[in-house]
Design an enzyme around this catalytic site. Structure first.
Site, mmCIF file in Angstrom:
data_model
loop_
_atom_site.group_PDB
_atom_site.id
_atom_site.type_symbol
_atom_site.label_atom_id
_atom_site.label_comp_id
_atom_site.label_asym_id
_atom_site.label_seq_id
_atom_site.Cartn_x
_atom_site.Cartn_y
_atom_site.Cartn_z
ATOM 1 N N CYS A 1 -0.402 4.088 2.176
ATOM 2 C CA CYS A 1 -0.189 3.905 3.628
ATOM 3 C C CYS A 1 1.274 4.143 3.979
ATOM 4 C CB CYS A 1 -0.531 2.479 4.072
ATOM 5 S SG CYS A 1 -2.042 1.818 3.392
ATOM 6 N N ASP A 2 2.189 3.645 3.162
ATOM 7 C CA ASP A 2 3.596 3.575 3.575
ATOM 8 C C ASP A 2 4.552 4.444 2.755
ATOM 9 O OD1 ASP A 2 2.833 1.681 5.456
ATOM 10 O OD2 ASP A 2 3.029 0.035 4.027
ATOM 11 N N CYS B 1 0.826 -1.206 0.000
ATOM 12 C CA CYS B 1 0.000 0.000 0.000
ATOM 13 C C CYS B 1 0.861 1.257 0.000
ATOM 14 C CB CYS B 1 -0.915 -0.039 1.226
ATOM 15 S SG CYS B 1 -1.916 1.445 1.386
#
Ligand code: NAP
Length: 320
Positions: A136-137, A133
């Protein structure tokens, strides 16, 4: 007993909830204990959902769908489904909190889960440089070198997003032709930070406590080489989440839930399926939403048939 339980809170589940709630079926949506809203919660701008000409952030779109469903009376439970009993007229949905909900109908809309590569290092380095992701990261890779594996829409979307942070983004693809849409391809090709590594697959992820690189194998020559990396994002598609219905609903050879023609009717009466879990081909937010609509209408129709049959039985009893 409830009329309808919807399992899943992506575009299919929430659209089914909007329709079912407007039809006064007071659906219960089992939305997950971890994150409500499905895959779009991990997306940035959604540019192709009709009605949003200036794009909308994935999480905002899902929050709006949830609000719309709740406005008409859908109830949301923030828990996971652990087991399903689907045979017979009473469907039972077991929840993570140990509770059991009962309904006359179920709409199964659990979406799909990210696919793994299944190579050495992937499990141990997951969360330590290896991610599924970018939204997300990606933030952790400011001025770093990263790679995205895959050649579809997700891979190119992730790669383009990662250029906001990383200094270099490789796209490692096993062929020399992309599967992604032309619009996403054009955007990626025009981005100076993105370099394509064609005809290559990752055969190993390297590093002890954190990722240091990947071993790539040339799919034409078979030669291997090492590519030093700080981060690696896997975007090689997803598989339908059908583990809850194995041996309970018929599946197709593609591994999705089998439905009857263009309907959402599964192999079990009173159980309907929608979204990625029935779709091996298109898997768009908007097609999932359309599929959720079909499921809600099918469930409504089925419940009306049940009510008619009950009335006819009562009338017969009264006449006897
Ligand atoms: P996808 O379209 O199935 O593409 C998966 C990619 O990963 C393909 O290029 C495939 O290679 C590659 N791949 C698969 N298994 C692999 C493996 N074991 N090793 C190396 N490479 C592998 O999946 P997706 O990109 O996640 O997209 C899924 C669906 O969502 C699609 O329908 C897509 O259009 C949609 N989507 C749309 C948007 C958008 O419209 N903005 C954004 C994201 C996703 P091959 O090409 O060689 O098969």
């Amino acid at each position: 007993m409830r009329e309808l339980i919807i399992i899943g809170s992506g575009p299919a589940g929430f659209t089914a909830a909007i329709y079912a709630a407007r039809a006064n079926l007071k659906p219960l949506v089992v939305a997950s204990s971890v994150e409500v809203g499905g895959d779009l919660m991990q997306t940035t701008e959604v540019e192709n959902f009709p009605g949003f000409p200036d794009a909308i952030m994935g999480p905002d779109l899902m929050a709006k769908m949830q609000q719309q469903a709740e406005r008409f009376g859908a109830e949301i439970v923030y828990d996971d489904t652990t087991e399903l009993e689907l045979d017979g007229p009473v469907k039972r949905v077991h929840l993570g909190n140990g509770g059991v909900e009962e309904a006359k109908t179920v709409i199964f809309a659990t979406g799909s889960a990210y696919r793994k590569l299944g190579v050495p290092g992937e499990e141990t380095l997951s969360g330590h440089g290896v991610s599924w992701c970018a939204t997300c990261d990606g933030f952790f890779f400011r001025d770093k070198t990263v790679a995205v594996v895959g050649g579809g829409d997700s891979a190119l979307e992730e790669a383009t997003f990662l250029t906001k942070f990383a200094s270099k983004v490789y796209v490692v693809h096993r062929r020399e032709e992309l599967r992604a849409s032309k619009a996403l391809q054009d955007r990626a090709f025009a981005n100076d930070k993105i370099e394509f590594v064609w005809n290559s697959e990752v055969v190993e992820m390297q590093g002890a406590s954190g990722l240091t690189g990947a071993v790539l194998r040339d799919t034409v020559s078979g030669e291997t080489r090492e590519l030093p990396l700080d981060g690696l994002f896997v975007a090689v598609g997803s598989d339908p989440r059908v583990h809850l219905v194995h041996n309970k609903l018929e599946l197709t050879s593609d591994g999705v839930v089998r439905v009857d023609g263009r309907s959402s009717r599964t192999s079990v009466a009173g159980v309907f399926a929608a979204g990625d879990v029935i779709d091996p081909t298109y898997r768009q937010a908007v097609t999932a939403a359309g599929s959720g609509t079909v499921a809600a209408l099918d469930a409504e129709h089925y419940l009306a048939g049940l009510a008619d049959a009950e009335k006819a039985a009562e009338a017969e009893l009264a006449a006897a």
